[in-house]
Design a protein around this motif. Sequence first.
Motif, PDB file in Angstrom:
ATOM      1  N   SER A 187       0.991  -1.136  -0.150  1.00 51.57           N
ATOM      2  CA  SER A 187       0.173  -0.196   0.065  1.00 51.57           C
ATOM      3  C   SER A 187       0.773   1.253  -0.072  1.00 51.57           C
ATOM      4  CB  SER A 187      -1.060   0.064   1.306  1.00 51.57           C
ATOM      5  OG  SER A 187      -1.538   1.102   1.200  1.00 51.57           O
ATOM      6  N   ASP A 201      -6.234  -0.783  -3.948  1.00 46.59           N
ATOM      7  CA  ASP A 201      -6.665   0.368  -4.412  1.00 46.59           C
ATOM      8  C   ASP A 201      -5.851   1.416  -3.884  1.00 46.59           C
ATOM      9  OD1 ASP A 201      -8.133   2.478  -4.691  1.00 46.59           O
ATOM     10  OD2 ASP A 201     -10.086   2.145  -3.804  1.00 46.59           O
ATOM     11  N   ALA A 208      -6.201   4.594  -4.217  1.00 46.09           N
ATOM     12  CA  ALA A 208      -7.032   5.765  -3.563  1.00 46.09           C
ATOM     13  C   ALA A 208      -7.752   5.673  -2.221  1.00 46.09           C
ATOM     14  CB  ALA A 208      -8.196   6.111  -4.619  1.00 46.09           C
ATOM     15  N   ASN A 209      -7.936   4.414  -1.954  1.00 44.31           N
ATOM     16  CA  ASN A 209      -8.401   4.226  -0.716  1.00 44.31           C
ATOM     17  C   ASN A 209      -7.783   2.816  -0.138  1.00 44.31           C
ATOM     18  OD1 ASN A 209     -10.030   3.391   1.588  1.00 44.31           O
ATOM     19  ND2 ASN A 209     -12.021   3.607   0.733  1.00 44.31           N
ATOM     20  N   ARG A 211      -7.840   1.164   2.289  1.00 43.13           N
ATOM     21  CA  ARG A 211      -8.557  -0.041   3.059  1.00 43.13           C
ATOM     22  C   ARG A 211      -9.041  -1.106   2.371  1.00 43.13           C
ATOM     23  NH1 ARG A 211     -12.831   1.010   7.887  1.00 43.13           N
ATOM     24  NH2 ARG A 211     -13.181  -1.180   8.557  1.00 43.13           N
ATOM     25  N   ASP A 233     -11.417  -6.162   2.594  1.00 43.41           N
ATOM     26  CA  ASP A 233     -11.422  -5.030   3.635  1.00 43.41           C
ATOM     27  C   ASP A 233      -9.923  -5.342   4.162  1.00 43.41           C
ATOM     28  OD1 ASP A 233     -11.430  -3.444   5.835  1.00 43.41           O
ATOM     29  OD2 ASP A 233     -13.346  -3.436   5.941  1.00 43.41           O
ATOM     30  N   ASP A 266     -12.036   5.457  -9.482  1.00 41.87           N
ATOM     31  CA  ASP A 266     -13.261   4.909  -8.826  1.00 41.87           C
ATOM     32  C   ASP A 266     -13.763   3.689  -9.543  1.00 41.87           C
ATOM     33  OD1 ASP A 266     -13.422   7.033  -6.942  1.00 41.87           O
ATOM     34  OD2 ASP A 266     -15.010   8.140  -8.410  1.00 41.87           O
ATOM     35  N   ASP A 299     -17.082   0.600  -5.738  1.00 46.30           N
ATOM     36  CA  ASP A 299     -17.942   0.578  -4.602  1.00 46.30           C
ATOM     37  C   ASP A 299     -19.113  -0.370  -4.856  1.00 46.30           C
ATOM     38  OD1 ASP A 299     -16.367   2.611  -3.447  1.00 46.30           O
ATOM     39  OD2 ASP A 299     -17.458   4.258  -4.138  1.00 46.30           O
ATOM     40  N   LYS A 357     -13.819  12.735   2.793  1.00 52.54           N
ATOM     41  CA  LYS A 357     -12.926  11.931   3.462  1.00 52.54           C
ATOM     42  C   LYS A 357     -13.584  10.677   4.136  1.00 52.54           C
ATOM     43  CE  LYS A 357      -9.310  15.169   5.123  1.00 52.54           C
ATOM     44  NZ  LYS A 357      -8.275  14.504   4.243  1.00 52.54           N
ATOM     45  N   GLU A 393     -16.054   9.206   2.992  1.00 58.10           N
ATOM     46  CA  GLU A 393     -16.616   8.152   1.901  1.00 58.10           C
ATOM     47  C   GLU A 393     -15.208   7.284   1.421  1.00 58.10           C
ATOM     48  OE1 GLU A 393     -17.607  10.784  -1.326  1.00 58.10           O
ATOM     49  OE2 GLU A 393     -19.410  11.474  -0.534  1.00 58.10           O
ATOM     50  N   LYS A 394     -14.041   7.717   1.722  1.00 62.65           N
ATOM     51  CA  LYS A 394     -13.016   6.832   1.515  1.00 62.65           C
ATOM     52  C   LYS A 394     -12.141   6.178   2.666  1.00 62.65           C
ATOM     53  CE  LYS A 394     -12.250   9.139  -3.088  1.00 62.65           C
ATOM     54  NZ  LYS A 394     -11.470   9.778  -3.856  1.00 62.65           N
ATOM     55  N   GLY A 395     -12.303   6.901   3.724  1.00 61.54           N
ATOM     56  CA  GLY A 395     -11.431   6.450   4.987  1.00 61.54           C
ATOM     57  C   GLY A 395     -12.372   5.773   6.194  1.00 61.54           C
TER      58      GLY A 395
END
Length: 601
Positions: free
Chosen positions: A268, A309, A311-312, A314, A329, A363, A381, A468, A470-472
Amino acid sequence: MLRQLACATGLILVPWSGAMAEDAARERKATTLYRVFVGDHDAPKVTAFDLGDPAKRWSFETTGQARLYGVDNGSAVVVVQSEDDRVDIIRSGISLHSHGDHSDISIAEPAAVREALTGPRPFHLIDHGGKVVINFDRGGYAEVLDAHALGEGRLEATRLAQGLAHHGYAAPIGKAWVTTVASDASVEGSAAPKRLGLRQVEADGMPVGEMQPCTGIHGEAFSGAYLATGCDEGILTVTAGKEGPEFRMLPYPADLPAGESTGTLLGSKSLQVFLGNFGAKGLLVVDPAGEPHIQHIELPFRRIDFALDPANARFGYVLTEDGTLHRIDVLDGKIAQSARVTEPYSMDGHWNDQRPRLAMAGDEVVMSDPKAGLVRRIAKDTLEEAGTVPVEGVPYNIAVVGGSGVVHEGDGHDHAGHAHSHGDPKIYAGYFEDSQIQDRPLSDYAGDWQSVYPYLQDGTLDPVWQHKAEKGPMDAAGYKAEYETGYRTDVERITIEGDVVTFYRDGKPMKGTYASDGRETLTYKKGNRGVRFIFRKMDGDADAPQFIQFSDHGIAPAKADHYHLYWGNDRAALLEEVTNWPTYYPSTLTPTQIVSEMMAH
């Protein structure tokens, strides 16, 4: 002491006229562009197209089947043709340069670089610390390339010798190097040399110290301060220490399936964590610093390909042979969502048979589908198909470059000429080598600056917290609470002109003359780092702080677009402050523009 936690007062703003807004809009235009490069399974070619406008496409001839790697923040694509002893370079035509609160994007046509690398079976590629390292398995060496030069269409290579030709890799660790080690003995049932472990070497390949055992060593990735590699015994990690690389073995937990191991790892860029394979039907989440170090995720079918990912951090994504895409996850170590996205692809047969490959584009998950002759676009998503792009031939290996940035028009500025030390998003996220850090002058922070704390208090920044969330890992209220402590200050404005810094509290100025007092590099809890550039008061008002410490995510000279400022009379105590970081943006920006700048990350 000036640095107090108090309620903010009114701001002093430079009036923002409609004409100024129109001028700024002309000069700075936000753009998002992802460019997809697809290697054909059967034909010697690479097809490229713009994801949002697939009619814009290009074709590049190769010598043979190719694996594709975006390097130098995507400015170049390295085309590795293992069975044809050749490595080609394609300039992607997209360059991203981070400036802290936004990135600039430069867009041009992709173009092949005439010069190529040739040598016996190039394979593993590492892109780290401004270097691209390609292992030549049957040559007994690795070629070390300058990553930024590749983005400019130049091949600048040096050679790192290995003791024995084998399927391995070499990697930079701080100012040192490590390389895999093999023996003259071969793997049972194969003529390939037996891989034994990892060893520190000089830049020319001369061994330093003892080998670190790692039986069957294969697969490697960087995340945060760590290099991780797969072994039969567990995951071997490496960090840069004062005396050279420091090694640590993380054994596989006893309850994992026996006889399995990790041979592919992804690192990551924004969390210090790795995602690796484990046997045919498993994944591992590897935390090199925290407990538990290793979590096992069992998949319902055999794994085809997986991706993280960027961008995110997690989430990761894995495709299984039944044609199902699973969202992983990483923090919880479990499958979060699954959806069927293509027909089944059996994992029986050769490892290089026609099967889909995954990449990330903002996305979307982008997936090659060889049997269908398509590249599929899947909303990350919902895991629902967002579109398809027909690709002639048999689309196979895939790489995606690009992102979001500001296109500057008519400013005469050469964005491609920025120093690489602040153009790399890894540096912005706090992952860099000590050798990349350079001293910075006070003039980097010159200008008239406004605190953003009042905008947090009056709700102007609420869209930022929602963005934040939405992605964190936190909700919007959690982020607002964190930043309420972070942004809190009673200094509403700061001006910096020459060596004079003026602080405004309740509109009343307080100034001092400051000179450089060096810099300090800090390591944070999650493993990323930051650099404080420190200035000491030489003269001025008694109430002006003795020390000011700037942090703007940069580590080399560059004009700051915003900054976090720490101030007080105790230099050492300020370095311990990590929860309150008053933040300043140019006073010429409107509240709406500040929100837009913050949400660009």
